[in-house]
Write a protein that holds these residues in place. Structure first.
Motif, PDB file in Angstrom:
ATOM      1  N   SER A   1       4.097   6.224  -6.815  1.00 11.11           N
ATOM      2  CA  SER A   1       4.957   6.728  -5.918  1.00 11.11           C
ATOM      3  C   SER A   1       6.506   6.288  -6.319  1.00 11.11           C
ATOM      4  O   SER A   1       6.822   5.368  -6.952  1.00 11.11           O
ATOM      5  CB  SER A   1       4.558   6.052  -4.605  1.00 11.11           C
ATOM      6  OG  SER A   1       4.935   4.808  -4.327  1.00 11.11           O
TER       7      SER A   1
ATOM      8  N   SER B   1      -1.077  12.622   7.387  1.00  9.55           N
ATOM      9  CA  SER B   1       0.075  11.663   7.568  1.00  9.55           C
ATOM     10  C   SER B   1       0.759  11.734   8.613  1.00  9.55           C
ATOM     11  O   SER B   1       1.136  10.833   9.111  1.00  9.55           O
ATOM     12  CB  SER B   1       1.074  11.926   6.160  1.00  9.55           C
ATOM     13  OG  SER B   1       1.504  13.048   6.228  1.00  9.55           O
TER      14      SER B   1
ATOM     15  N   GLN C   1       0.980  -1.281  -0.087  1.00  2.00           N
ATOM     16  CA  GLN C   1       0.016   0.069   0.202  1.00  2.00           C
ATOM     17  C   GLN C   1       0.646   1.136  -0.024  1.00  2.00           C
ATOM     18  O   GLN C   1       2.014   1.339   0.563  1.00  2.00           O
ATOM     19  CB  GLN C   1      -1.072   0.164   1.120  1.00  2.00           C
ATOM     20  CG  GLN C   1      -1.911  -1.225   1.130  1.00  2.00           C
ATOM     21  CD  GLN C   1      -2.981  -1.059   0.278  1.00  2.00           C
ATOM     22  OE1 GLN C   1      -3.390   0.213  -0.425  1.00  2.00           O
ATOM     23  NE2 GLN C   1      -3.346  -2.124  -0.242  1.00  2.00           N
TER      24      GLN C   1
ATOM     25  N   ILE D   1      -4.275  11.851   1.422  1.00  2.00           N
ATOM     26  CA  ILE D   1      -4.015  10.293   2.122  1.00  2.00           C
ATOM     27  C   ILE D   1      -5.097   9.523   1.888  1.00  2.00           C
ATOM     28  O   ILE D   1      -5.286   8.353   2.154  1.00  2.00           O
ATOM     29  CB  ILE D   1      -3.591  10.714   3.606  1.00  2.00           C
ATOM     30  CG1 ILE D   1      -3.075   9.318   4.308  1.00  2.00           C
ATOM     31  CG2 ILE D   1      -4.739  11.305   4.393  1.00  2.00           C
ATOM     32  CD1 ILE D   1      -2.480   9.650   5.833  1.00  2.00           C
TER      33      ILE D   1
ATOM     34  N   ARG E   1       0.613   3.862   1.680  1.00  2.54           N
ATOM     35  CA  ARG E   1       0.589   4.787   2.802  1.00  2.54           C
ATOM     36  C   ARG E   1       0.482   3.861   4.075  1.00  2.54           C
ATOM     37  O   ARG E   1      -0.285   2.659   3.987  1.00  2.54           O
ATOM     38  CB  ARG E   1      -0.394   5.784   2.923  1.00  2.54           C
ATOM     39  CG  ARG E   1      -0.141   6.668   2.010  1.00  2.54           C
ATOM     40  CD  ARG E   1      -1.202   7.835   1.964  1.00  2.54           C
ATOM     41  NE  ARG E   1      -0.868   8.959   0.736  1.00  2.54           N
ATOM     42  CZ  ARG E   1      -1.685   8.835  -0.379  1.00  2.54           C
ATOM     43  NH1 ARG E   1      -2.109   7.881  -0.562  1.00  2.54           N
ATOM     44  NH2 ARG E   1      -1.394   9.625  -1.189  1.00  2.54           N
ATOM     45  N   ARG E   2       0.945   4.315   4.980  1.00  4.43           N
ATOM     46  CA  ARG E   2       0.954   3.455   6.479  1.00  4.43           C
ATOM     47  C   ARG E   2      -0.305   3.013   6.730  1.00  4.43           C
ATOM     48  O   ARG E   2      -0.778   1.854   7.138  1.00  4.43           O
ATOM     49  CB  ARG E   2       1.609   4.042   7.620  1.00  4.43           C
ATOM     50  CG  ARG E   2       1.692   3.490   8.756  1.00  4.43           C
ATOM     51  CD  ARG E   2       2.182   4.151   9.884  1.00  4.43           C
ATOM     52  NE  ARG E   2       1.879   5.456  10.117  1.00  4.43           N
ATOM     53  CZ  ARG E   2       2.338   6.336  11.139  1.00  4.43           C
ATOM     54  NH1 ARG E   2       3.294   6.023  11.918  1.00  4.43           N
ATOM     55  NH2 ARG E   2       1.520   7.346  11.216  1.00  4.43           N
TER      56      ARG E   2
ATOM     57  N   THR F   1       3.616  -1.327   3.575  1.00  8.23           N
ATOM     58  CA  THR F   1       3.933  -0.032   2.753  1.00  8.23           C
ATOM     59  C   THR F   1       4.939  -0.539   1.539  1.00  8.23           C
ATOM     60  O   THR F   1       5.815  -1.444   1.683  1.00  8.23           O
ATOM     61  CB  THR F   1       4.415   1.186   3.357  1.00  8.23           C
ATOM     62  OG1 THR F   1       5.750   0.891   3.941  1.00  8.23           O
ATOM     63  CG2 THR F   1       3.589   1.630   4.362  1.00  8.23           C
TER      64      THR F   1
END
Length: 552
Positions: free
Chosen positions: A215, A346, A141, A371, A143-144, A186
């Protein structure tokens, strides 16, 4: 929209001028509950911190009965479009090394794809073959918060305790065990794993989710996987995207099988503003109250609101303007229901970010940056307000300076935002810009690897024995001038030799998740015996926002 973006919303400066008089400004960052209370002869605005609200579960939580909640969840899962293509998906994954799955937001690809593979392996009893009892399936993913949220959802769907058969690994938090079979992480975490296990020996299935975000870590990870495929032909790579703009992935993996999964779980009605407002924060506040005052709230069928803004200043200003708007009703006969504002940014802690997933008795307004565009499903969201802008980091390699620029978002991002309203039922999205402005937006964002500092990427590649950086295959490779300038900078601070090879300092520096110059600073601090002081300084430099405590 470009002209408006160059000036920014005027309400931010106005709020900054007023904020010095506030004693409780911190609640506008962390979230709060707000209502009008009757004080003898007049009304008065009352605010309570979200942290205090969470503690008082008897007053504000409204949990549904477990059996009803489970039945409702199973019915919604059964309607997900991806499940009707399960056989087709398994055939494609089995017969091909690389499978690209294009599916709309709300089709169920993020949560259901790992489960489809897991159940297939379970039915064929292949899970017992896991080497060293490590996970067989890993799903990345961007983002965390997304990795944690999806892991929690999948573990609940399968009826497992989080951390056993289903777990997650993010920076500073690992919730996996020897029995874990599905792991969410991540993409940056998996890149770091590659430095100790370059062939991903413990995984048989690697799912790169939300690949359309492009990303830095996901692009780097895909370039490493292309090398791994040659050394490990049994590895199955699945790339998922919510947009049809996948030409770059097809060119990079020419033998990949492509699957298009049409449809989403629920429809979303999208409307545009008749004009593009100069101050999108003030317009977002107005739209929030239009919804809150005109659409009644039913706790059994929640109709919460998700507002997309661009950053911490926007969110703080938005929350403050909502507070001021509530105060304007103190001398009015208009009735207004209580409201809970929950920001998601974030830099917030995992505990603070988790508040968006809680269900309350009153309407919840989630105020988020980009986010919340992907992978995060907030139960109860029915209305989305899209400001139409985003802040992007741009790097000037000549000046070695990062700048955070406000600009219109892309069509792809705007569609993703609208899709947040159709996850749990029929949704509505209000865009704070005209349809003409939407048509002028770029189709997709520029890959972040082309507009960021690539020195850390070069260190990682050299540490993986990829010696010729200029010929290393990437989906979008930075131009030669930027690569040469980055190599010179690394040489200048002593992380590369004159032959372009890693020095001893360079090998240590490549393992630190910070900028190369900060890594060099830490190593020099160790050498001089002041490591603790240097680490404090470097840790402070990692904070991307200005921390200010306002008081009287």
């Amino acid at each position: 929209m470009e002209t408006i973006a160059s000036k920014g919303p005027s309400s931010i400066n106005q709020v900054r001028a007023e904020i010095e008089t506030l004693a409780n400004a911190s609640v506008f960052y962390s979230g709060f509950f707000i209502q009008l209370t009757n004080k003898s002869t007049h009304k008065k605005v009352e605010t309570v911190s979200i942290k205090e609200i969470v503690k008082d579960s008897s007053n504000l939580y409204c949990p549904a009965k477990k059996e009803n909640r489970e039945n409702s969840t199973q019915k919604k899962i059964a309607k997900l479009p991806i499940l009707s293509h399960e056989k087709q998906i398994l055939e494609a994954i089995t017969q091909n090394s690389v499978t690209i799955i294009v599916a709309e937001t709300g089709s169920g690809k993020t949560t259901q794809l790992p489960q489809i593979i897991y159940k297939h392996l379970l039915s064929n009893r292949n899970l017992s073959n896991s080497r060293y009892n490590k996970p067989l399936i890993v799903c990345t993913q961007p983002r965390r918060i997304a990795a944690i949220n999806v892991a929690t959802t999948v573990s609940n769907n399968l009826g497992f305790e989080l951390g056993r058969e289903v777990g997650y690994s993010v920076r500073f938090d690992d919730k996996t065990s020897w029995s874990t079979r599905i792991k969410f992480a991540t993409d940056a975490y998996l890149v770091r794993e590659a430095m100790t296990d370059p062939y991903f020996s413990v995984y048989d299935y690697i799912i790169i989710d939300e690949a359309h975000e492009r990303s830095v870590s996901s692009d780097l990870l895909l370039s490493l996987l292309k090398i791994t495929m040659v050394k490990k032909p049994t590895l199955k790579i699945i790339i998922t995207s919510a947009t049809l703009d996948i030409k770059a992935f097809i060119d990079f993996f020419p033998k990949a099988n492509i699957l298009n999964i049409p449809g989403r779980a629920f429809p979303v009605d999208v409307t545009h503003y008749p004009f593009t407002p100069k101050d999108f924060i003030a317009a977002a506040v107005q739209e929030l109250f239009n919804i809150h005052l005109n659409q009644t709230y039913n706790v059994d069928q929640p109709s919460d609101i998700l507002v997309f803004l661009t950053g911490i200043d926007d969110i703080f200003t938005f929350n403050y303007l909502v507070y001021q708007k509530f105060r304007s009703f103190e001398n009015s006969s208009t009735k207004i229901s209580p409201l809970i504002l929950v920001p998601v940014i974030s830099f917030l802690s995992k505990e603070d970010q988790s508040h968006i997933f809680k269900q309350f008795k009153f309407r919840k307004c989630v105020v988020a940056t980009n986010i919340a565009e992907t992978s995060i499903t907030v139960v109860g969201i029915k209305y989305v307000v899209d400001c139409g802008y985003v802040k992007t980091m741009k790097y000037n390699s000549k000046l070695r300076v990062n700048s955070l620029c406000l600009e219109p978002c892309t069509k792809s991002a705007s569609k993703q935002r609208a899709g947040r309203a159709g996850r749990m039922g029929h949704g509505y999205c209000q865009r704070l810009f005209t349809q003409e402005d939407f048509l002028l937006m770029q189709d997709a964002a520029k890959p972040k690897i082309l507009c960021t500092n690539i020195e850390s990427i070069i260190l990682i590649l050299l540490n993986l024995n990829i010696k010729n950086i200029f010929e290393h295959a990437m989906i979008n490779r930075p131009n030669d001038d930027n690569l040469a300038r980055a190599l010179y900078n690394l040489y200048f601070i002593g992380l590369l030799s004159s032959k372009g090879e890693l020095t001893m300092c360079g090998r240590f520096a490549s393992k630190f998740p910070v900028l190369p110059e900060h890594s060099r600073f830490i190593l020099e601090g160790v050498k001089l015996g002041v490591a603790e002081d240097v680490i404090v300084i470097v840790s402070t430099l990692q904070i991307d926002i200005q921390v200010v405590e306002y008081s009287n």
